[in-house]
Structure formats: structure tokens, C-alpha cells
Scaffold this active site. Sequence first.
Site, PDB file in Angstrom:
ATOM      1  N   SER A   6       0.680  -1.121   0.201  1.00 36.43           N
ATOM      2  CA  SER A   6       0.052   0.181   0.097  1.00 36.43           C
ATOM      3  C   SER A   6       0.754   1.179   0.555  1.00 36.43           C
ATOM      4  O   SER A   6       1.719   1.877   0.953  1.00 36.43           O
ATOM      5  CB  SER A   6      -0.667   0.226   0.988  1.00 36.43           C
ATOM      6  N   HIS A  29      -0.935  -1.362  -4.135  1.00 35.87           N
ATOM      7  CA  HIS A  29      -2.607  -1.074  -3.411  1.00 35.87           C
ATOM      8  C   HIS A  29      -2.284   0.315  -3.014  1.00 35.87           C
ATOM      9  O   HIS A  29      -1.686   1.259  -2.572  1.00 35.87           O
ATOM     10  CB  HIS A  29      -2.320  -1.562  -2.323  1.00 35.87           C
ATOM     11  N   ASP A  31      -4.539   3.835  -2.248  1.00 34.74           N
ATOM     12  CA  ASP A  31      -5.749   4.046  -1.666  1.00 34.74           C
ATOM     13  C   ASP A  31      -6.288   5.420  -1.396  1.00 34.74           C
ATOM     14  O   ASP A  31      -5.715   6.499  -0.874  1.00 34.74           O
ATOM     15  CB  ASP A  31      -5.369   3.825   0.209  1.00 34.74           C
ATOM     16  N   MET A  33      -8.445   8.085  -0.444  1.00 33.61           N
ATOM     17  CA  MET A  33      -9.769   8.407   0.534  1.00 33.61           C
ATOM     18  C   MET A  33      -9.720   9.741   0.662  1.00 33.61           C
ATOM     19  O   MET A  33      -9.503  10.954   0.132  1.00 33.61           O
ATOM     20  CB  MET A  33      -8.539   8.021   2.151  1.00 33.61           C
ATOM     21  N   HIS A  62      -8.274   1.143  -4.299  1.00 36.99           N
ATOM     22  CA  HIS A  62      -8.888   0.739  -2.944  1.00 36.99           C
ATOM     23  C   HIS A  62      -9.913   2.228  -2.863  1.00 36.99           C
ATOM     24  O   HIS A  62      -9.010   3.111  -2.103  1.00 36.99           O
ATOM     25  CB  HIS A  62      -8.587  -0.119  -2.097  1.00 36.99           C
ATOM     26  N   MET A  64     -11.909   4.549  -1.010  1.00 35.68           N
ATOM     27  CA  MET A  64     -12.984   4.981   0.351  1.00 35.68           C
ATOM     28  C   MET A  64     -13.150   5.811   0.429  1.00 35.68           C
ATOM     29  O   MET A  64     -12.579   7.017   1.065  1.00 35.68           O
ATOM     30  CB  MET A  64     -11.906   5.052   1.188  1.00 35.68           C
ATOM     31  N   MET A 133     -11.893  -6.114   5.044  1.00 32.98           N
ATOM     32  CA  MET A 133     -10.757  -5.070   6.064  1.00 32.98           C
ATOM     33  C   MET A 133     -10.349  -5.790   6.952  1.00 32.98           C
ATOM     34  O   MET A 133     -11.326  -6.083   7.875  1.00 32.98           O
ATOM     35  CB  MET A 133     -11.582  -3.685   6.687  1.00 32.98           C
ATOM     36  N   GLY A 138      -8.620   4.093   7.093  1.00 26.52           N
ATOM     37  CA  GLY A 138      -8.289   5.134   7.087  1.00 26.52           C
ATOM     38  C   GLY A 138      -6.734   5.207   7.068  1.00 26.52           C
ATOM     39  O   GLY A 138      -6.448   6.850   6.554  1.00 26.52           O
ATOM     40  N   PHE A 139      -5.980   4.741   8.396  1.00 24.85           N
ATOM     41  CA  PHE A 139      -4.786   5.006   8.348  1.00 24.85           C
ATOM     42  C   PHE A 139      -4.126   3.774   8.262  1.00 24.85           C
ATOM     43  O   PHE A 139      -4.513   2.424   8.683  1.00 24.85           O
ATOM     44  CB  PHE A 139      -5.091   5.373  10.046  1.00 24.85           C
ATOM     45  N   GLY A 140      -3.132   4.441   7.639  1.00 23.92           N
ATOM     46  CA  GLY A 140      -1.759   2.483   7.757  1.00 23.92           C
ATOM     47  C   GLY A 140      -1.442   2.664   9.317  1.00 23.92           C
ATOM     48  O   GLY A 140      -1.730   2.975  10.246  1.00 23.92           O
ATOM     49  N   ASP A 171      -6.636  -6.161   4.067  1.00 21.67           N
ATOM     50  CA  ASP A 171      -5.951  -4.979   3.863  1.00 21.67           C
ATOM     51  C   ASP A 171      -5.713  -4.269   5.966  1.00 21.67           C
ATOM     52  O   ASP A 171      -7.227  -4.341   6.065  1.00 21.67           O
ATOM     53  CB  ASP A 171      -6.451  -3.972   2.893  1.00 21.67           C
ATOM     54  N   GLY A 172      -4.490  -3.979   5.870  1.00 26.25           N
ATOM     55  CA  GLY A 172      -5.034  -3.624   7.280  1.00 26.25           C
ATOM     56  C   GLY A 172      -4.302  -4.795   8.543  1.00 26.25           C
ATOM     57  O   GLY A 172      -4.316  -5.453   8.872  1.00 26.25           O
ATOM     58  N   GLY A 173      -2.938  -4.205   9.059  1.00 29.23           N
ATOM     59  CA  GLY A 173      -2.444  -4.792  10.143  1.00 29.23           C
ATOM     60  C   GLY A 173      -0.875  -5.799   9.332  1.00 29.23           C
ATOM     61  O   GLY A 173      -0.995  -7.148  10.133  1.00 29.23           O
TER      62      GLY A 173
END
Length: 219
Positions: A6, A29, A31, A33, A62, A64, A133, A138-140, A171-173
Site C-alpha cells: 500500500s 495498492h 488508497d 480517501m 481501493h 474509500m 478489511m 482510514g489509516f496505515g 488489508d490492514g495490519g
Amino acid sequence: MHIHPSILSADFVNLEAELGTILSADAYHVDVMDNHFVPNLTFGLQMVESLQRVSKRDLDVHLMITDVDEHGPKYAELGVASVTFHIEASLNPLKLARDLRARGARVAAAVKPGTAVSALTELLSELDMVLVMTVEPGFGGQKLIEATIDKVAEARSLTRSRGLEIAIQVDGGVTEQNIATLAKAGADTFVAGSSVFRAVDRNRQIDLLRTLAEQAARG
Ligand code: DX5
Ligand code: ZN
């Protein structure tokens, strides 16, 4: 097994150079937003168009954003490889999925952590990919929400039971600590922001993540 770094974690002032540091990626990826659907703002159509022009890898966009039914198809028109919209943001997901495909993009729908995977049931036959998700969008740099791992397994059994060849993206963490668990649960496409960009050798980190996922899937 596909690793999609990302670029949310990249240096936005030097994006073209940053893309060159992650060439082991299967796709990038991106993002988008809008500060409405999520409490953060990144960039929009013009920036994605510029990225598409210089990128040596496919773009996995992606979205958002609210009003995705109206704006989503414009991203597909740029020629990006895939466009993901949030089921929570679309008033007419079936039409949107068809609009995206008609413009040549692969189509994906995403669910936030609080949205059941079953919300996508009616839409599955229109999709190339489901995005589960694993953090609140919203945030990395957030920690993966463990409860979302069961949703990955649920998404996989839903697609499998219908005989559909649909990719399952998380996606995420995502890190080298949890990617094996996610792969075993049924994910095959992994977004990784901070875990790639903070690595000294980003390409090596991408290859490591892919190897760990492949080993886990093989059992
Ligand atoms: C979060 C974004 C993610 C984010 C992931 O809303 O959709 O793509 O960049 O970053 P990490 O891997 O750091 O959680
Ligand atoms: Zn994302």
C-alpha cells in the site's frame, strides 16, 4: 499468493521513486480517501491517473469514498487493473460492479470490520475479488483486528461453496507475524503498507511475505 504494498505508507513527495523500491510487488495498492467515508484524505482521480502513467506494476485501487456509484467508474476508465468499492458506500452495488467491469477493470467489493461478509452474497457472481478489511479503514500502521480472521474464512467458504474463483484480499495490519494465519484462513491477496515500507529492503520483505503465505497455504 499476491502481495500488494500500500503506497499510503510511501513518501508522497517522491511517489515515482517510491514505486521503484517495491518492484517485487504483484500490484500496487492505491488508497483513495475522501475525508467523508473515512476520516482521512489522500488523493483522487488526477493522482491515480499520474500513477497509472508511470507505474510498472498493475494498480489495485481501493476507493474509500462516498458517492462511489458516481465516481468509481471514472477510476476504471483510467485503465487500472482493479477497482475496489465499499459495500457500505454504494447505493446500487450491482450496477456499480457492472459499470466498473464495462470499463475494463477487475471488480472488488470491500467490507469494513463491522460489516458481515454475508452483505456481499448477492453480489458475488459479479466480483473478481472480495476485500475483508482487517482494520478500520482510514489509516496505515494499525494493528490487525483478530476477529476479522474468521470473516476471511467465511468469505472463502462462501466463494468455494458456490464454485466461484474469487480472490480474497486482506488489508490492514498484515505482517510477517500474521500472514500465515491469514493465508490458512483463505486469503490469497495481501495488502501490506507499513510492514513493507519500514523494511530496510522492501523487495526482500515483499518476497518474505509471499513465501510465508505460500508455505502456509501448502500446509
Ligand atoms: C487502510 C488502508 C490500508 C493501509 C494498510 O485504510 O486501506 O491499505 O494502507 O496499511 P498497513 O499495512 O500499515 O496497515
Ligand atoms: Zn487499502
